[in-house]
Every structure is written in structure tokens, then in C-alpha cells.
Design a protein around this motif. Structure first.
Motif, PDB file in Angstrom:
ATOM      1  N   LEU A 179      36.090 -82.853  -5.600  1.00  0.00           N
ATOM      2  CA  LEU A 179      36.777 -81.477  -5.976  1.00  0.00           C
ATOM      3  C   LEU A 179      37.905 -81.243  -5.072  1.00  0.00           C
ATOM      4  CD1 LEU A 179      33.381 -79.571  -6.312  1.00  0.00           C
ATOM      5  CD2 LEU A 179      34.931 -80.647  -8.166  1.00  0.00           C
ATOM      6  N   LEU A 180      38.888 -80.672  -5.798  1.00  0.00           N
ATOM      7  CA  LEU A 180      40.240 -80.169  -5.208  1.00  0.00           C
ATOM      8  C   LEU A 180      39.987 -78.996  -4.207  1.00  0.00           C
ATOM      9  CD1 LEU A 180      42.866 -80.483  -7.701  1.00  0.00           C
ATOM     10  CD2 LEU A 180      42.310 -82.041  -5.781  1.00  0.00           C
ATOM     11  N   SER A 181      40.491 -78.898  -3.137  1.00  0.00           N
ATOM     12  CA  SER A 181      40.531 -77.829  -2.392  1.00  0.00           C
ATOM     13  C   SER A 181      41.586 -76.795  -2.911  1.00  0.00           C
ATOM     14  CB  SER A 181      41.448 -78.171  -0.793  1.00  0.00           C
ATOM     15  OG  SER A 181      42.708 -78.328  -1.105  1.00  0.00           O
ATOM     16  N   GLN A 182      41.626 -75.686  -2.441  1.00  0.00           N
ATOM     17  CA  GLN A 182      42.240 -74.459  -2.861  1.00  0.00           C
ATOM     18  C   GLN A 182      43.711 -74.962  -3.005  1.00  0.00           C
ATOM     19  OE1 GLN A 182      41.655 -70.647  -0.993  1.00  0.00           O
ATOM     20  NE2 GLN A 182      43.621 -69.836  -1.934  1.00  0.00           N
ATOM     21  N   SER A 183      44.233 -75.519  -2.171  1.00  0.00           N
ATOM     22  CA  SER A 183      45.785 -75.944  -2.195  1.00  0.00           C
ATOM     23  C   SER A 183      46.461 -75.978  -3.464  1.00  0.00           C
ATOM     24  CB  SER A 183      46.053 -77.002  -1.348  1.00  0.00           C
ATOM     25  OG  SER A 183      45.596 -78.334  -1.628  1.00  0.00           O
ATOM     26  N   PHE A 184      45.529 -76.499  -4.559  1.00  0.00           N
ATOM     27  CA  PHE A 184      46.108 -77.040  -5.740  1.00  0.00           C
ATOM     28  C   PHE A 184      45.998 -75.794  -6.721  1.00  0.00           C
ATOM     29  CE2 PHE A 184      45.212 -80.871  -4.132  1.00  0.00           C
ATOM     30  CZ  PHE A 184      46.262 -81.570  -4.342  1.00  0.00           C
ATOM     31  N   GLY A 185      45.225 -74.623  -6.299  1.00  0.00           N
ATOM     32  CA  GLY A 185      44.891 -73.280  -7.263  1.00  0.00           C
ATOM     33  C   GLY A 185      45.693 -72.329  -6.608  1.00  0.00           C
ATOM     34  N   GLN A 186      45.884 -71.205  -7.584  1.00  0.00           N
ATOM     35  CA  GLN A 186      46.764 -70.319  -7.143  1.00  0.00           C
ATOM     36  C   GLN A 186      46.090 -69.074  -6.344  1.00  0.00           C
ATOM     37  OE1 GLN A 186      48.283 -68.336 -10.757  1.00  0.00           O
ATOM     38  NE2 GLN A 186      50.412 -69.104 -10.294  1.00  0.00           N
ATOM     39  N   GLN A 213      37.129 -71.230 -10.218  1.00  0.00           N
ATOM     40  CA  GLN A 213      38.146 -72.214 -10.779  1.00  0.00           C
ATOM     41  C   GLN A 213      37.407 -73.517 -10.661  1.00  0.00           C
ATOM     42  OE1 GLN A 213      41.348 -71.298  -8.108  1.00  0.00           O
ATOM     43  NE2 GLN A 213      41.108 -73.156  -6.921  1.00  0.00           N
ATOM     44  N   THR A 214      36.277 -73.465 -10.797  1.00  0.00           N
ATOM     45  CA  THR A 214      35.242 -74.762 -10.666  1.00  0.00           C
ATOM     46  C   THR A 214      34.536 -74.880 -12.109  1.00  0.00           C
ATOM     47  OG1 THR A 214      33.575 -73.643  -9.547  1.00  0.00           O
ATOM     48  CG2 THR A 214      35.144 -74.583  -8.139  1.00  0.00           C
ATOM     49  N   PRO A 215      34.204 -76.271 -12.335  1.00  0.00           N
ATOM     50  CA  PRO A 215      34.427 -77.277 -11.530  1.00  0.00           C
ATOM     51  C   PRO A 215      36.031 -77.822 -11.982  1.00  0.00           C
ATOM     52  CG  PRO A 215      33.280 -77.924 -13.520  1.00  0.00           C
ATOM     53  CD  PRO A 215      33.316 -76.484 -13.438  1.00  0.00           C
ATOM     54  N   THR A 216      36.573 -78.337 -10.739  1.00  0.00           N
ATOM     55  CA  THR A 216      37.829 -78.729 -10.925  1.00  0.00           C
ATOM     56  C   THR A 216      37.845 -80.410 -10.443  1.00  0.00           C
ATOM     57  OG1 THR A 216      38.799 -76.678 -10.668  1.00  0.00           O
ATOM     58  CG2 THR A 216      40.199 -78.577 -10.060  1.00  0.00           C
ATOM     59  N   PHE A 217      38.615 -81.156 -11.099  1.00  0.00           N
ATOM     60  CA  PHE A 217      38.700 -82.660 -10.703  1.00  0.00           C
ATOM     61  C   PHE A 217      40.347 -83.079 -10.994  1.00  0.00           C
ATOM     62  CE2 PHE A 217      38.646 -87.253 -11.088  1.00  0.00           C
ATOM     63  CZ  PHE A 217      38.079 -87.519 -10.374  1.00  0.00           C
ATOM     64  N   PHE A 218      40.858 -83.747 -10.017  1.00  0.00           N
ATOM     65  CA  PHE A 218      42.070 -84.427 -10.346  1.00  0.00           C
ATOM     66  C   PHE A 218      42.009 -85.753  -9.661  1.00  0.00           C
ATOM     67  CE2 PHE A 218      43.427 -80.249 -10.897  1.00  0.00           C
ATOM     68  CZ  PHE A 218      44.791 -79.914 -10.919  1.00  0.00           C
ATOM     69  N   GLY A 219      42.357 -86.961 -10.538  1.00  0.00           N
ATOM     70  CA  GLY A 219      42.240 -88.277 -10.074  1.00  0.00           C
ATOM     71  C   GLY A 219      43.317 -89.039 -10.650  1.00  0.00           C
ATOM     72  N   SER A 220      43.355 -89.995 -10.347  1.00  0.00           N
ATOM     73  CA  SER A 220      44.078 -90.986 -10.961  1.00  0.00           C
ATOM     74  C   SER A 220      43.750 -92.320 -10.972  1.00  0.00           C
ATOM     75  CB  SER A 220      45.874 -91.140  -9.953  1.00  0.00           C
ATOM     76  OG  SER A 220      45.453 -91.996  -8.918  1.00  0.00           O
ATOM     77  N   ASN A 221      44.330 -93.234 -11.929  1.00  0.00           N
ATOM     78  CA  ASN A 221      44.040 -94.582 -11.965  1.00  0.00           C
ATOM     79  C   ASN A 221      45.300 -95.107 -12.932  1.00  0.00           C
ATOM     80  OD1 ASN A 221      42.918 -97.204 -12.522  1.00  0.00           O
ATOM     81  ND2 ASN A 221      41.564 -96.628 -14.126  1.00  0.00           N
ATOM     82  N   PRO A 222      46.244 -95.987 -12.401  1.00  0.00           N
ATOM     83  CA  PRO A 222      45.797 -96.788 -11.094  1.00  0.00           C
ATOM     84  C   PRO A 222      46.057 -95.806  -9.797  1.00  0.00           C
ATOM     85  CG  PRO A 222      47.976 -97.215 -12.040  1.00  0.00           C
ATOM     86  CD  PRO A 222      47.383 -96.414 -13.081  1.00  0.00           C
ATOM     87  N   GLY A 223      45.568 -96.110  -8.733  1.00  0.00           N
ATOM     88  CA  GLY A 223      45.975 -95.615  -7.409  1.00  0.00           C
ATOM     89  C   GLY A 223      47.161 -96.176  -6.967  1.00  0.00           C
ATOM     90  N   VAL A 224      47.690 -97.081  -7.154  1.00  0.00           N
ATOM     91  CA  VAL A 224      48.729 -97.816  -6.815  1.00  0.00           C
ATOM     92  C   VAL A 224      49.506 -98.479  -7.939  1.00  0.00           C
ATOM     93  CG1 VAL A 224      50.096 -99.538  -5.142  1.00  0.00           C
ATOM     94  CG2 VAL A 224      48.130 -98.286  -4.379  1.00  0.00           C
ATOM     95  N   LEU A 225      50.751 -98.182  -7.971  1.00  0.00           N
ATOM     96  CA  LEU A 225      51.541 -98.787  -9.079  1.00  0.00           C
ATOM     97  C   LEU A 225      52.583 -99.657  -8.598  1.00  0.00           C
ATOM     98  CD1 LEU A 225      52.215 -98.860 -12.286  1.00  0.00           C
ATOM     99  CD2 LEU A 225      53.628 -96.776 -11.674  1.00  0.00           C
ATOM    100  N   LYS A 271      50.971 -82.284 -10.505  1.00  0.00           N
ATOM    101  CA  LYS A 271      49.771 -83.477 -10.455  1.00  0.00           C
ATOM    102  C   LYS A 271      49.126 -83.664 -11.691  1.00  0.00           C
ATOM    103  CE  LYS A 271      49.289 -83.636  -5.338  1.00  0.00           C
ATOM    104  NZ  LYS A 271      49.529 -85.051  -4.938  1.00  0.00           N
ATOM    105  N   ALA A 272      48.769 -82.472 -12.234  1.00  0.00           N
ATOM    106  CA  ALA A 272      48.163 -82.481 -13.545  1.00  0.00           C
ATOM    107  C   ALA A 272      49.020 -83.262 -14.591  1.00  0.00           C
ATOM    108  CB  ALA A 272      47.724 -81.100 -13.969  1.00  0.00           C
ATOM    109  N   THR A 273      50.230 -82.878 -14.715  1.00  0.00           N
ATOM    110  CA  THR A 273      50.733 -83.678 -16.113  1.00  0.00           C
ATOM    111  C   THR A 273      51.168 -84.714 -15.496  1.00  0.00           C
ATOM    112  OG1 THR A 273      52.937 -82.523 -15.048  1.00  0.00           O
ATOM    113  CG2 THR A 273      51.800 -81.344 -16.779  1.00  0.00           C
ATOM    114  N   GLY A 274      51.307 -85.144 -14.189  1.00  0.00           N
ATOM    115  CA  GLY A 274      51.366 -86.732 -13.937  1.00  0.00           C
ATOM    116  C   GLY A 274      50.120 -87.441 -14.082  1.00  0.00           C
ATOM    117  N   ILE A 275      48.855 -86.917 -14.017  1.00  0.00           N
ATOM    118  CA  ILE A 275      47.821 -87.378 -14.379  1.00  0.00           C
ATOM    119  C   ILE A 275      47.757 -87.800 -15.737  1.00  0.00           C
ATOM    120  CG2 ILE A 275      45.369 -87.294 -14.591  1.00  0.00           C
ATOM    121  CD1 ILE A 275      45.442 -85.807 -11.888  1.00  0.00           C
ATOM    122  N   MET A 276      48.161 -86.972 -16.694  1.00  0.00           N
ATOM    123  CA  MET A 276      48.298 -87.088 -18.151  1.00  0.00           C
ATOM    124  C   MET A 276      49.193 -87.945 -18.488  1.00  0.00           C
ATOM    125  SD  MET A 276      48.017 -82.938 -18.862  1.00  0.00           S
ATOM    126  CE  MET A 276      48.720 -83.210 -20.579  1.00  0.00           C
TER     127      MET A 276
END
Length: 193
Positions: free
Chosen positions: A13-20, A177-189, A106-111
Motif C-alpha cells: 500500500l502507498l503512503s499518503q504522498s501519492f494521494g491528494q 482512499q484505500t485499498p490502493t496499490f501501485f507496482g511495476s513489472n519489470p522493476g528494471v528496464l 506514476k499511475a499512467t507510467g504503470i499503465m
């Protein structure tokens, strides 16, 4: 020359830094946030056909509101790929109301990473498993009423959900504003310049 581009990797879960904001924010900012969300949700719903609206909306107390995934699977709601470009912009505007600019980027980058996964996994260009338009919007309740309502934007490695309630003083507040999840795959490009 080989360089490494470190993609963000956030597990859990993300901390508040990503939410308004959260429920403890000032009343004025809460009211402004609620109005922005309700306006964006109403505008989005107003752009949908009858069939799309039926697919995107649920009662606030529907059990679907408690379904939460961040991995590829069959979802309910209206996917971006079944929307017109203007409807997609309205859906992304709704997403933006719940996130800071950094969180939205970050959200649009994940997409967008779905395109990278498509290449890494040698999937055909018309693959629908790895698809940046395979993200779903669901609205729970009526954002134009004073009754509780909420919304969800969800797909692979991205899940956000917001709930708006009226407090004892009659003011609508973004309560959760929960649940909230941001992740990525691949972690390194890795790529060549």
C-alpha cells in the motif's frame, strides 16, 4: 553502451504522498476535493451510452465494491478499451482527482508498462492480455447525490478506490482512499542508447 533505467517499484500500500488528501485534511480542501471528484465522475457518467453506464455503475452497497485485485484477471466495470478517446480522457481526469501530480504520473507510467511487458513476453501486437487500455472504471452509488458513493480505477499493478460520505455536519468528505496499490513489472528496464 548499456544503461539501466530503474523503473519505480512499489510493493504494498502507498503512503499518503501519492494521494491528494485524507479524511484529516482541512474542511475546505476536503470539500474542494469532493466537488472535483463528484464533478469528474458525473461528467464521465454523462458521456457514456446506456449500455456503458450499466457496465460502469453499481449500487454503493454492492459486494463488487469489496473486490480488489492488482494482477491480471477478469474485472467488472468499464475498461478503457471500450471507451471513446473523450471518454478515456474523462476517466483519466477522474483518476487525476484522487492523486497528486506525482501519483498520477506514476499511475499512467504503470499503465504504459503493459507495452513493455508485451514486448518482453513476445506477445503479438494485438495481444489483449498485456494492454494499457485494460484498466477498468467502476462507480458505486450516485456522485450527484448526498448519499455515500465511491469509485475504483483498477488494472494490472494499479488499484485505487475512493469513498465519499456525508459527515454529521452535512459536508461531504472523501473518507477513504484505500485499498490502493501501485507496482511495476519489470522493476528494471535495460536498453541500449
Amino acid at each position: 553502451m548499456m544503461r539501466t533505467l530503474a523503473a519505480f517499484l512499489i510493493l504494498g500500500l502507498l503512503s499518503q504522498s501519492f494521494g491528494q488528501t485524507t479524511a484529516t485534511s482541512s474542511g475546505a480542501s476536503q470539500q474542494r476535493l469532493q466537488q472535483e471528484m463528484a464533478g469528474a465522475a458525473s461528467q464521465f457518467l454523462g458521456m457514456l451510452s446506456v449500455g456503458q453506464r450499466q457496465q460502469a455503475t453499481f449500487a454503493f452497497d454492492d459486494a463488487e465494491r469489496f473486490v480488489w485485485y492488482f494482477v491480471p484477471h477478469e474485472r467488472k466495470g468499464l475498461p478503457l478499451k471500450q471507451m471513446t478517446p473523450f471518454q478515456q480522457l474523462a476517466a483519466l481526469r477522474l483518476l487525476k482527482t484522487g492523486l497528486s501530480q506525482r501519483g498520477y504520473t506514476k499511475a499512467t507510467g504503470i499503465m504504459d508498462l503493459e507495452n513493455v511487458l508485451r514486448v518482453i513476453e513476445n506477445r503479438p501486437p494485438n495481444d489483449t492480455y498485456r494492454d494499457p487500455e485494460n484498466y477498468y472504471v467502476a462507480i458505486f452509488g450516485d456522485p450527484a447525490s448526498s448519499q455515500p458513493w465511491g469509485w475504483r480505477f483498477e488494472g494490472h499493478h494499479l488499484a485505487t478506490q475512493f469513498v465519499v460520505l456525508t459527515d454529521a455536519n452535512g459536508k461531504e468528505r472523501v473518507l477513504a482512499q484505500t485499498p490502493t496499490f501501485f507496482g511495476s513489472n519489470p522493476g528494471v528496464l535495460r536498453y541500449d542508447f
